[in-house]
Design a protein around this motif. Structure first.
Motif, PDB file in Angstrom:
ATOM      1  N   THR A 148      75.987  39.013  70.579  1.00 49.70           N
ATOM      2  CA  THR A 148      77.412  39.329  70.498  1.00 49.70           C
ATOM      3  C   THR A 148      77.620  40.524  69.565  1.00 49.70           C
ATOM      4  O   THR A 148      78.300  41.490  69.913  1.00 49.70           O
ATOM      5  N   ASN A 149      77.012  40.456  68.376  1.00 50.13           N
ATOM      6  CA  ASN A 149      77.106  41.597  67.463  1.00 50.13           C
ATOM      7  C   ASN A 149      76.513  42.851  68.094  1.00 50.13           C
ATOM      8  O   ASN A 149      77.070  43.946  67.972  1.00 50.13           O
ATOM      9  N   HIS A 150      75.368  42.680  68.766  1.00 50.91           N
ATOM     10  CA  HIS A 150      74.719  43.867  69.322  1.00 50.91           C
ATOM     11  C   HIS A 150      75.565  44.511  70.407  1.00 50.91           C
ATOM     12  O   HIS A 150      75.714  45.744  70.439  1.00 50.91           O
ATOM     13  N   ILE A 181      77.494  46.450  61.561  1.00 49.31           N
ATOM     14  CA  ILE A 181      77.700  45.251  62.392  1.00 49.31           C
ATOM     15  C   ILE A 181      76.358  44.658  62.821  1.00 49.31           C
ATOM     16  O   ILE A 181      76.180  43.433  62.833  1.00 49.31           O
ATOM     17  N   SER A 182      75.395  45.512  63.144  1.00 50.24           N
ATOM     18  CA  SER A 182      74.062  45.017  63.507  1.00 50.24           C
ATOM     19  C   SER A 182      73.395  44.319  62.334  1.00 50.24           C
ATOM     20  O   SER A 182      72.741  43.276  62.496  1.00 50.24           O
ATOM     21  N   GLU A 183      73.546  44.887  61.142  1.00 41.42           N
ATOM     22  CA  GLU A 183      72.905  44.286  59.968  1.00 41.42           C
ATOM     23  C   GLU A 183      73.548  42.966  59.579  1.00 41.42           C
ATOM     24  O   GLU A 183      72.904  42.122  58.955  1.00 41.42           O
ATOM     25  N   MET A 184      74.811  42.765  59.930  1.00 43.14           N
ATOM     26  CA  MET A 184      75.427  41.447  59.715  1.00 43.14           C
ATOM     27  C   MET A 184      74.667  40.376  60.494  1.00 43.14           C
ATOM     28  O   MET A 184      74.345  39.299  59.968  1.00 43.14           O
ATOM     29  N   ALA A 185      74.379  40.670  61.770  1.00 44.48           N
ATOM     30  CA  ALA A 185      73.630  39.709  62.587  1.00 44.48           C
ATOM     31  C   ALA A 185      72.217  39.542  62.074  1.00 44.48           C
ATOM     32  O   ALA A 185      71.659  38.433  62.098  1.00 44.48           O
ATOM     33  N   HIS A 186      71.606  40.622  61.616  1.00 47.97           N
ATOM     34  CA  HIS A 186      70.257  40.554  61.057  1.00 47.97           C
ATOM     35  C   HIS A 186      70.227  39.587  59.880  1.00 47.97           C
ATOM     36  O   HIS A 186      69.341  38.733  59.761  1.00 47.97           O
ATOM     37  N   SER A 187      71.224  39.711  58.992  1.00 48.51           N
ATOM     38  CA  SER A 187      71.281  38.816  57.825  1.00 48.51           C
ATOM     39  C   SER A 187      71.522  37.376  58.232  1.00 48.51           C
ATOM     40  O   SER A 187      70.963  36.447  57.649  1.00 48.51           O
ATOM     41  N   ASP A 188      72.360  37.169  59.255  1.00 49.52           N
ATOM     42  CA  ASP A 188      72.715  35.807  59.675  1.00 49.52           C
ATOM     43  C   ASP A 188      71.596  35.110  60.444  1.00 49.52           C
ATOM     44  O   ASP A 188      71.431  33.885  60.332  1.00 49.52           O
ATOM     45  N   THR A 189      70.856  35.858  61.256  1.00 49.97           N
ATOM     46  CA  THR A 189      69.955  35.231  62.229  1.00 49.97           C
ATOM     47  C   THR A 189      68.485  35.606  62.068  1.00 49.97           C
ATOM     48  O   THR A 189      67.624  34.959  62.674  1.00 49.97           O
ATOM     49  N   GLY A 190      68.186  36.653  61.310  1.00 54.64           N
ATOM     50  CA  GLY A 190      66.810  37.139  61.246  1.00 54.64           C
ATOM     51  C   GLY A 190      66.416  37.967  62.457  1.00 54.64           C
ATOM     52  O   GLY A 190      65.245  38.321  62.609  1.00 54.64           O
ATOM     53  N   ILE A 191      67.368  38.279  63.335  1.00 57.46           N
ATOM     54  CA  ILE A 191      67.119  39.106  64.521  1.00 57.46           C
ATOM     55  C   ILE A 191      67.634  40.515  64.236  1.00 57.46           C
ATOM     56  O   ILE A 191      68.822  40.700  63.953  1.00 57.46           O
TER      57      ILE A 191
END
Length: 304
Positions: free
Chosen positions: A155-157, A175-185
């Motif tokens: 979704t973020n991507h 926005i991408s780094e938010m998902a990285h922090s949340d999910t490790g992806i």
């Protein structure tokens, strides 16, 4: 002997001119992009893309149009402001002249992005289907929306990628780094990802800026789709923007821990086994796996 405490000296050194990278130099009064505001924007968008799952829980079919409309009105204003801040941030960092129409350009871009939201939702619904179809542990489609890090990261991507495509500065990366922090992806917003993409488990996955991923592709945790080398130009500076990450064609599967580096092509329907290292093209339909482990039995030290 410990140096005597002197706060004034510490402040003077921290605020001095010797560390331009650490301290942003403002021209005028342009504010920085706000991570908190961008987080609110992404959560608003999540509630629009998956209403009822995110946002107000009491949404009904009758109130849905009002809820979506009012949320998007707020997103338009907040996103336009953040896009404009991103423009100013890059102008200040690179010493560019400020443009006269940045605010209007930012508003126009925010509206173009909002117009793309139905298409983004269609892509995400395909990702939800892929997660549900690809994981026997998934009991409902709603479970994948609520619980799966793959759907959160995608979704973020897909939001960030559309903003990247619209030439928005810095905001997509945040926005991408938010998902990285949340999910490790870790998915760079520049990566192009086709329909029905599923990352099973997901932790430790890395997808580089110039990756091109086809449709109905499935990868597992710990997969790296990275660059093999970084060409340098004048002044020994890295050349930016070159295609340097893999192409993964339709229906391919990449298992856990695989590392694929460089501008190589993983052919349609290929299967890449776990923990392998790939730096060359893989033909369509091929399988690449580790060699089988050899089993030996020794008695009384014989053969050692």
């Amino acid at each position: 002997m410990t140096e005597e405490y002197n706060l004034d000296k510490v402040v003077e050194r921290l605020c001095g001119n010797g560390h331009a990278i650490a301290s942003r130099r403002f021209r005028g009064d342009a504010p920085m992009p706000s991570v908190d505001t961008l987080s609110e924007i992404v959560e608003d968008l999540r509630s629009v893309l998956f209403p009822g799952y995110y946002g107000p829980s009491e949404i009904t079919p009758a109130t849905l149009p009002y809820s979506v409309g009012s949320t998007l009105d707020r997103v338009e204003r907040n996103l336009a402001d953040q896009i404009n801040r991103g423009y100013c941030f890059v102008c200040d960092r690179e010493g560019r002249e400020r443009c006269a129409d940045c605010e209007q350009r930012a508003l126009t871009t925010a509206r173009k992005f909002i117009m793309a939201l139905p298409d983004i939702r269609e892509m995400l619904l395909g990702d939800v289907e892929a997660a549900y179809d690809g994981d026997p542990a998934a009991k409902t489609h709603g479970e994948t929306i609520f619980c799966y890090p793959s759907i959160r990261a995608l979704t973020n991507h897909r939001i960030a990628h559309e903003l990247h495509r619209l030439d928005v500065d810095i905001i997509p990366r945040i926005i991408s780094e938010m998902a990285h922090s949340d999910t490790g992806i870790d998915i760079h917003p520049g990566a192009t990802i086709g329909k029905r993409f599923f990352i099973d488990h997901g932790t430790g996955t890395v997808i580089g800026e110039t990756c091109v991923i086809g449709e109905n592709v499935r990868i597992y945790q710990g997969v790296t789709l990275g660059a093999k080398s970084f060409p340098k130009g004048e002044g020994d500076q890295l050349i930016k923007g070159l295609p340097r990450h893999p192409i993964v064609e339709d229906d391919a599967i990449v298992y856990a821990g695989a590392t694929i580096l460089g501008r190589v092509t993983i052919g349609r329907g290929a299967v890449i086994g776990g923990n392998v290292w790939i730096t060359r093209d893989v033909p369509a339909g091929a399988s690449v796996v580790q060699s089988r482990a050899m089993r030996y039995a020794f008695e009384n030290g014989g053969g050692i």
